[in-house]
Design a protein around this motif. Structure first.
Motif, PDB file in Angstrom:
ATOM      1  N   ALA A 153       0.806  -1.283   0.102  1.00 10.74           N
ATOM      2  CA  ALA A 153      -0.009  -0.057   0.107  1.00 10.74           C
ATOM      3  C   ALA A 153       0.861   1.301   0.243  1.00 10.74           C
ATOM      4  N   LEU A 154       1.872   1.209   0.754  1.00 14.62           N
ATOM      5  CA  LEU A 154       2.674   2.305   0.611  1.00 14.62           C
ATOM      6  C   LEU A 154       3.529   2.930  -0.410  1.00 14.62           C
ATOM      7  N   LEU A 155       4.118   1.565  -0.991  1.00  9.51           N
ATOM      8  CA  LEU A 155       4.508   1.935  -2.495  1.00  9.51           C
ATOM      9  C   LEU A 155       3.778   2.452  -3.375  1.00  9.51           C
ATOM     10  N   LEU A 156       2.437   1.814  -3.529  1.00 10.38           N
ATOM     11  CA  LEU A 156       1.279   2.525  -4.271  1.00 10.38           C
ATOM     12  C   LEU A 156       1.109   4.014  -3.993  1.00 10.38           C
ATOM     13  N   ALA A 157       1.017   4.288  -2.643  1.00 10.58           N
ATOM     14  CA  ALA A 157       0.866   5.706  -2.135  1.00 10.58           C
ATOM     15  C   ALA A 157       2.013   6.587  -3.088  1.00 10.58           C
ATOM     16  N   ILE A 158       3.184   5.925  -2.654  1.00 13.61           N
ATOM     17  CA  ILE A 158       4.568   6.785  -3.226  1.00 13.61           C
ATOM     18  C   ILE A 158       4.345   6.969  -4.824  1.00 13.61           C
ATOM     19  N   MET A 159       3.983   6.027  -5.417  1.00 17.12           N
ATOM     20  CA  MET A 159       3.823   6.031  -6.844  1.00 17.12           C
ATOM     21  C   MET A 159       2.973   7.217  -7.213  1.00 17.12           C
ATOM     22  N   PHE A 160       1.661   7.049  -6.763  1.00 15.15           N
ATOM     23  CA  PHE A 160       0.724   8.104  -6.996  1.00 15.15           C
ATOM     24  C   PHE A 160       1.434   9.660  -6.585  1.00 15.15           C
ATOM     25  N   GLY A 161       1.989   9.656  -5.607  1.00 12.45           N
ATOM     26  CA  GLY A 161       2.719  10.983  -5.444  1.00 12.45           C
ATOM     27  C   GLY A 161       3.587  11.534  -6.279  1.00 12.45           C
ATOM     28  N   ALA A 162       4.422  10.253  -6.970  1.00 15.81           N
ATOM     29  CA  ALA A 162       5.444  10.717  -7.671  1.00 15.81           C
ATOM     30  C   ALA A 162       4.933  11.038  -8.970  1.00 15.81           C
ATOM     31  N   VAL A 163       3.801  10.584  -9.377  1.00 14.93           N
ATOM     32  CA  VAL A 163       3.119  10.710 -10.641  1.00 14.93           C
ATOM     33  C   VAL A 163       2.339  12.105 -10.713  1.00 14.93           C
ATOM     34  N   PHE A 164       1.124  12.106  -9.474  1.00 11.62           N
ATOM     35  CA  PHE A 164       0.238  13.171  -9.832  1.00 11.62           C
ATOM     36  C   PHE A 164       0.802  14.059  -8.660  1.00 11.62           C
ATOM     37  N   GLY A 165       1.758  14.038  -8.119  1.00 13.03           N
ATOM     38  CA  GLY A 165       2.182  15.362  -7.315  1.00 13.03           C
ATOM     39  C   GLY A 165       1.892  14.887  -5.676  1.00 13.03           C
ATOM     40  N   ALA A 166       2.924  15.255  -4.820  1.00 15.58           N
ATOM     41  CA  ALA A 166       2.349  15.364  -3.427  1.00 15.58           C
ATOM     42  C   ALA A 166       1.071  16.243  -2.894  1.00 15.58           C
ATOM     43  N   SER A 167       0.066  15.682  -2.311  1.00 18.47           N
ATOM     44  CA  SER A 167      -0.893  16.413  -1.980  1.00 18.47           C
ATOM     45  C   SER A 167      -1.992  15.584  -1.056  1.00 18.47           C
ATOM     46  N   THR A 168      -2.696  16.193  -0.316  1.00 19.26           N
ATOM     47  CA  THR A 168      -3.767  15.494   0.679  1.00 19.26           C
ATOM     48  C   THR A 168      -4.911  14.721  -0.407  1.00 19.26           C
ATOM     49  N   LEU A 169      -5.112  15.283  -1.552  1.00 14.20           N
ATOM     50  CA  LEU A 169      -5.879  14.261  -2.478  1.00 14.20           C
ATOM     51  C   LEU A 169      -5.102  13.221  -2.792  1.00 14.20           C
ATOM     52  N   THR A 170      -4.071  13.231  -3.230  1.00 15.83           N
ATOM     53  CA  THR A 170      -3.386  12.025  -3.454  1.00 15.83           C
ATOM     54  C   THR A 170      -3.223  11.024  -2.678  1.00 15.83           C
ATOM     55  N   ALA A 171      -2.988  11.392  -1.201  1.00 20.98           N
ATOM     56  CA  ALA A 171      -2.965  10.484  -0.346  1.00 20.98           C
ATOM     57  C   ALA A 171      -4.195   9.916   0.190  1.00 20.98           C
ATOM     58  N   MET A 172      -5.354  10.570  -0.114  1.00 24.25           N
ATOM     59  CA  MET A 172      -6.825  10.008   0.275  1.00 24.25           C
ATOM     60  C   MET A 172      -6.891   8.895  -0.975  1.00 24.25           C
ATOM     61  N   VAL A 173      -6.668   9.371  -2.333  1.00 22.58           N
ATOM     62  CA  VAL A 173      -6.965   8.366  -3.304  1.00 22.58           C
ATOM     63  C   VAL A 173      -6.156   7.127  -3.197  1.00 22.58           C
ATOM     64  N   ALA A 174      -4.822   7.172  -2.853  1.00 26.83           N
ATOM     65  CA  ALA A 174      -4.117   6.122  -2.820  1.00 26.83           C
ATOM     66  C   ALA A 174      -4.338   5.293  -1.572  1.00 26.83           C
ATOM     67  N   ILE A 175      -4.672   5.780  -0.580  1.00 23.69           N
ATOM     68  CA  ILE A 175      -4.945   5.193   0.654  1.00 23.69           C
ATOM     69  C   ILE A 175      -6.312   4.181   0.321  1.00 23.69           C
ATOM     70  N   GLY A 176      -7.167   5.016  -0.081  1.00 24.89           N
ATOM     71  CA  GLY A 176      -8.663   4.224  -0.556  1.00 24.89           C
ATOM     72  C   GLY A 176      -8.348   3.156  -1.318  1.00 24.89           C
ATOM     73  N   ILE A 177      -7.745   3.232  -2.491  1.00 23.15           N
ATOM     74  CA  ILE A 177      -7.573   2.347  -3.461  1.00 23.15           C
ATOM     75  C   ILE A 177      -6.567   1.062  -2.960  1.00 23.15           C
ATOM     76  N   ALA A 178      -5.801   1.267  -2.187  1.00 24.50           N
ATOM     77  CA  ALA A 178      -5.044   0.321  -1.336  1.00 24.50           C
ATOM     78  C   ALA A 178      -5.766  -0.407  -0.369  1.00 24.50           C
ATOM     79  N   THR A 179      -6.926   0.098   0.057  1.00 20.51           N
ATOM     80  CA  THR A 179      -7.662  -0.587   1.094  1.00 20.51           C
ATOM     81  C   THR A 179      -8.938  -1.234   0.636  1.00 20.51           C
TER      82      THR A 179
END
Length: 295
Positions: A138-164
């Motif tokens: 899950a953390l790797l997926l979130a880091i990939m989202f942050g690297a592709v779409f940019g670090a933000s609260t929205l990116t964190a929410m989407v990445a954590i939601g998909i991983a769950t």
């Protein structure tokens, strides 16, 4: 007389609760609910009041020790009031958790019900895809989202939601398969009810307790994930306060000002403990198999 009478009334209430539910008051549920309520109350209060502006820097008040009259928990290296940042960080953490868990439950629960009610081949295919996503860190997926779409609260929410999502899908499918074995499902099918109606009217209400417990547990995971992402720089961006970023900013002062790491670390620990205890308490309260145990 008032003391013994008060104790007697409390004992009567506890006995009445035990007779009503068949179980003694749940310590995990009470403790977890208290911790979660305290965090939610702190987040709500922060919208109306904080001791200082949590985003305002003050070079003249850098690294003040805890216990000062104007800064109860001290200040960080930028002069931010630590207590104000903790209060404001609580609402960011809860917001990320609510949205991430909401996304996961809204997608994962119907997916699990569909996999449980579909034909064997279709259901197995859906769960294999689900297992593939579950095997991805899950953390790797979130880091990939942050690297592709940019670090933000929205990116964190989407990445954590998909991983769950896979966790909710597995829980919902297991509960669905159990519910489908009951006689009233066979009666509903014999009466000509469509699968969608059976899912909404019979399956979903009977697995709702499982989903609620999973929401509580996943909320604790989301809090940890958001803190980790913010610590690594892929989560909430400055100047918005975040418990994870408070930890990251305090690591270079760990030996000179250890309290800066203590307060956000303690907040994260209490939040995770509260939601885990709440999940355990809800499971004990809502699971009929546990309620049937003697004592």
């Amino acid at each position: 007389m008032s003391g013994p009478e008060g104790s007697g009334r409390a004992g009567d209430r506890a006995a009445a609760e035990t007779r009503r539910t068949g179980r003694a008051p749940n310590a995990s549920l009470v403790t977890g609910g208290t911790l979660v309520a305290a965090i939610i109350l702190t987040a709500l209060v922060s919208f109306l009041w904080t001791p200082h502006d949590p985003t305002q820097s003050n070079a003249a008040s850098r690294l003040l020790e805890p216990g000062t009259a104007s800064h109860w928990l001290g200040t960080d290296k930028f002069g931010h009031d630590v207590l104000s940042q903790l209060m404001a960080g609580a609402r960011v953490t809860l917001f990320v958790g609510v949205v991430a868990v909401g996304v996961a439950a809204a997608i994962g629960t119907p997916l699990g019900i569909l996999a449980g009610m579909a034909r064997r081949g279709t259901g197995e295919f859906l769960m294999r895809v689900n297992d593939l996503l579950l095997a991805f860190p899950a953390l790797l997926l979130a880091i990939m989202f942050g690297a592709v779409f940019g670090a933000s609260t929205l990116t964190a929410m989407v990445a954590i939601g998909i991983a769950t999502i896979p966790s909710f899908a597995r829980i919902a499918r297991g509960g669905t398969l159990q519910v489908l074995s009951y006689d009233f499902i066979q009666a509903a099918r014999a009466a000509g009810r469509r699968p969608a109606a059976i899912a909404l009217r019979h399956v979903l209400p009977n697995i709702s307790s499982l989903v609620i417990v999973q929401c509580s547990v996943s909320f604790a995971i989301a809090i940890l994930a958001e803190a980790a992402l913010s610590f690594l720089g892929f989560g909430t961006r400055p100047p918005t306060p975040s418990w994870g970023r408070m930890l990251q900013e305090s690591q270079e002062l760990l030996f000179t000002a250890p309290a800066l790491a203590l307060w956000p670390g303690l907040a994260i620990a209490l939040a995770v403990l509260g939601f885990n205890l709440l999940g355990d308490g809800l499971r004990d309260r809502l699971d009929p198999r546990l309620q049937e145990r003697p004592g």
